[in-house]
Design an enzyme around this catalytic site. Structure first.
Site, PDB file in Angstrom:
ATOM      1  N   LYS A 193       1.051  -1.006   0.308  1.00  9.36           N
ATOM      2  CA  LYS A 193      -0.546   0.053   0.128  1.00  9.36           C
ATOM      3  C   LYS A 193       0.914   0.955  -0.067  1.00  9.36           C
ATOM      4  CE  LYS A 193      -2.458   1.603   3.575  1.00  9.36           C
ATOM      5  NZ  LYS A 193      -2.222   2.647   3.763  1.00  9.36           N
ATOM      6  N   GLU A 249      -9.346   7.178   4.128  1.00 11.54           N
ATOM      7  CA  GLU A 249      -9.175   7.743   5.593  1.00 11.54           C
ATOM      8  C   GLU A 249      -9.521   8.694   5.890  1.00 11.54           C
ATOM      9  OE1 GLU A 249      -5.459   7.077   7.072  1.00 11.54           O
ATOM     10  OE2 GLU A 249      -5.491   7.879   9.326  1.00 11.54           O
TER      11      GLU A 249
HETATM   12  N1  LIG Z   1      -3.112   3.984  16.503  1.00 13.77           N
HETATM   13  C1  LIG Z   1      -2.768   4.281  15.644  1.00 13.77           C
HETATM   14  N2  LIG Z   1      -4.533   4.333  15.070  1.00 13.77           N
HETATM   15  C2  LIG Z   1      -4.943   5.471  13.149  1.00 13.77           C
HETATM   16  O1  LIG Z   1      -5.975   4.475  12.974  1.00 13.77           O
HETATM   17  C3  LIG Z   1      -3.766   5.288  12.766  1.00 13.77           C
HETATM   18  C4  LIG Z   1      -2.242   5.262  13.363  1.00 13.77           C
HETATM   19  N3  LIG Z   1      -1.869   4.845  15.211  1.00 13.77           N
HETATM   20  N4  LIG Z   1      -1.209   6.373  13.107  1.00 13.77           N
HETATM   21  C5  LIG Z   1      -0.879   6.324  12.154  1.00 13.77           C
HETATM   22  C6  LIG Z   1      -2.642   7.285  10.750  1.00 13.77           C
HETATM   23  C7  LIG Z   1      -2.950   8.080  11.939  1.00 13.77           C
HETATM   24  N5  LIG Z   1      -3.990   8.610  12.459  1.00 13.77           N
HETATM   25  C8  LIG Z   1      -4.667   9.301  12.574  1.00 13.77           C
HETATM   26  C9  LIG Z   1      -4.417   9.838  13.918  1.00 13.77           C
HETATM   27  C10 LIG Z   1      -4.991  10.412  15.153  1.00 13.77           C
HETATM   28  C11 LIG Z   1      -6.445  11.370  14.353  1.00 13.77           C
HETATM   29  C12 LIG Z   1      -6.638  11.921  15.543  1.00 13.77           C
HETATM   30  O2  LIG Z   1      -6.599  12.212  17.082  1.00 13.77           O
HETATM   31  N6  LIG Z   1      -7.928  12.409  15.292  1.00 13.77           N
HETATM   32  C13 LIG Z   1      -8.031  13.084  16.218  1.00 13.77           C
HETATM   33  C14 LIG Z   1      -8.811  14.531  15.524  1.00 13.77           C
HETATM   34  C15 LIG Z   1      -7.329  15.357  15.939  1.00 13.77           C
HETATM   35  C16 LIG Z   1      -7.020  16.585  15.615  1.00 13.77           C
HETATM   36  O3  LIG Z   1      -8.856  17.730  15.258  1.00 13.77           O
HETATM   37  O4  LIG Z   1      -5.932  17.810  15.071  1.00 13.77           O
HETATM   38  C17 LIG Z   1      -9.954  12.490  16.098  1.00 13.77           C
HETATM   39  O5  LIG Z   1     -10.688  13.014  16.651  1.00 13.77           O
HETATM   40  O6  LIG Z   1     -10.872  11.825  15.236  1.00 13.77           O
HETATM   41  C18 LIG Z   1      -7.025  10.672  12.920  1.00 13.77           C
HETATM   42  C19 LIG Z   1      -5.792   8.972  12.392  1.00 13.77           C
HETATM   43  C20 LIG Z   1      -5.121   6.930  11.489  1.00 13.77           C
HETATM   44  N7  LIG Z   1      -3.444   6.012  11.799  1.00 13.77           N
HETATM   45  C1  LIG Z   2      -4.520   3.001   9.384  1.00 13.36           C
HETATM   46  C2  LIG Z   2      -4.485   2.409   8.557  1.00 13.36           C
HETATM   47  C3  LIG Z   2      -4.836   2.291   7.502  1.00 13.36           C
HETATM   48  C4  LIG Z   2      -2.696   2.192   7.622  1.00 13.36           C
HETATM   49  O1  LIG Z   2      -2.302   2.952   6.883  1.00 13.36           O
HETATM   50  C5  LIG Z   2      -1.529   1.755   8.697  1.00 13.36           C
HETATM   51  O2  LIG Z   2      -2.172   0.949   9.904  1.00 13.36           O
HETATM   52  O3  LIG Z   2      -0.618   1.834   8.543  1.00 13.36           O
HETATM   53 MG   LIG Z   3      -0.663   3.289   7.257  1.00 16.54          MG
END
Ligand SMILES: Nc1nc(=O)c2c([nH]1)NC[C@@H]1CN(c3ccc(C(=O)N[C@@H](CCC(=O)O)C(=O)O)cc3)CN21
Ligand SMILES: CC(C)C(=O)C(=O)O
Ligand SMILES: [Mg+2]
Length: 276
Positions: A118, A187
């Site tokens: 990916k 995503e």
């Molecule tokens: N443990 C983990 N889960 C994930 O889904 C993930 C990872 N790591 N690492 C790579 C990416 C990073 N991702 C993320 C990480 C944080 C948020 C998050 O905290 N979003 C907040 C909003 C953040 C903001 O407004 O600045 C939320 O409430 O969804 C979302 C996707 C998704 N992926």
């Molecule tokens: C969140 C998924 C789609 C990913 O790219 C990851 O786990 O790194």
């Molecule tokens: Mg990834």
């Protein structure tokens, strides 16, 4: 007896053919034992570069290396026999050119036994997706929130919540789909964007924070098991393993201190010498 008498592994073309059919079930895994537990329940296991954050305590996925992806990818392939294993190409290992991407992807497929890779990015990565697919590397796309671009994006916020950004994400998904991606991860995007993409592209969409409009779903395993201290809004926790682990460790600590563990049944007795 046919060499394929055992349950055969899911292939990228089989995932591709699931468009419009039963939803595609996927999770991440980074090690052999959890992968084995998932294997009979999911169609696809992603060895995500999120392993840098989940397994190695990094702040972002940016520092993750090809070597890390190979070590974990191999472990997951060893632990499974049914699911399609997809390995993320880490930041800095594929963006510079299609040739660079091919060298990285080929090394990952050869050294892990995974069935696909990916990569993140839409329009700008379409030429690379085509280059890999034409040379025998199945590619899963990834659009919307692309965490490897954290330093240009500024935060892990949802994308496509206004019309201009929505159009860009739809164009990205179209570009990688038309370039031959066998599926596309969508995503953290607003629901109408995920719906539009799913309706407009030929390969299945796999949502993570992409709504039920997608053709399948993926989550980070540790997030849905309740092992991650903080989780994005799109995560549902199906278990609370964090507190369960703490309770077990706390009981063990108490018993070691009280000398009630180990008990008689955990102790080796000396060999009884036979009298002739
Ligand atoms: N443990 C983990 N889960 C994930 O889904 C993930 C990872 N790591 N690492 C790579 C990416 C990073 N991702 C993320 C990480 C944080 C948020 C998050 O905290 N979003 C907040 C909003 C953040 C903001 O407004 O600045 C939320 O409430 O969804 C979302 C996707 C998704 N992926
Ligand atoms: C969140 C998924 C789609 C990913 O790219 C990851 O786990 O790194
Ligand atoms: Mg990834």
């Amino acid at each position: 007896m046919s060499v394929q008498a055992e349950a055969r592994r899911m292939s990228a073309p089989e995932i591709r053919a699931r468009k419009g059919g039963a939803p595609i079930v996927s999770l991440t895994s980074y090690h052999a034992h959890t992968a084995q537990l998932l294997d009979s329940h999911v169609d696809l296991i992603l060895v995500g570069d999120s392993l840098g954050m989940v397994m190695h305590g990094l702040e972002t996925t940016v520092p993750v290396t090809v070597e890390m992806m190979i070590v974990h990818g191999r472990a997951v392939v060893r632990g499974t026999k049914r699911a399609l294993i997809v390995v993320d190409l880490p930041f800095g290992s594929y963006e510079a050119s299609p040739v660079e991407a091919f060298h990285t992807a080929a090394r990952i497929l050869k050294e892990t036994g995974a069935g696909a890779v990916k990569l993140e990015g839409g329009v700008r990565m379409a030429e690379t997706v085509r280059f890999l697919v034409d040379r025998g590397v199945p590619v899963m796309g990834h659009v919307g929130l692309t965490p490897q671009a954290i330093n240009t994006l500024g935060s892990f916020k949802a994308r496509g919540r206004d019309d201009a950004e929505a159009d860009i994400i739809v164009a990205d998904a179209r570009a990688v789909a038309e370039a031959g991606a066998f599926s596309v991860v969508v995503e953290a995007v607003a629901e109408p964007v995920a719906r539009r993409i799913t309706e407009e592209i030929a390969p299945p969409t796999i949502g993570i924070g992409g709504s039920a409009a997608c053709d399948g779903q993926i989550l980070v395993l540790e997030d849905m098991l309740g092992l991650s201290p903080r989780v994005p809004k799109f995560v549902k926790r199906y278990a609370e393993l964090g507190p369960a682990i703490e309770a077990a460790v706390s009981q063990y600590a108490d018993e070691v201190r009280a000398r009630t563990f180990p008990a008689a049944e955990h102790v080796y007795a000396p060999k009884v010498r036979k009298v002739s």
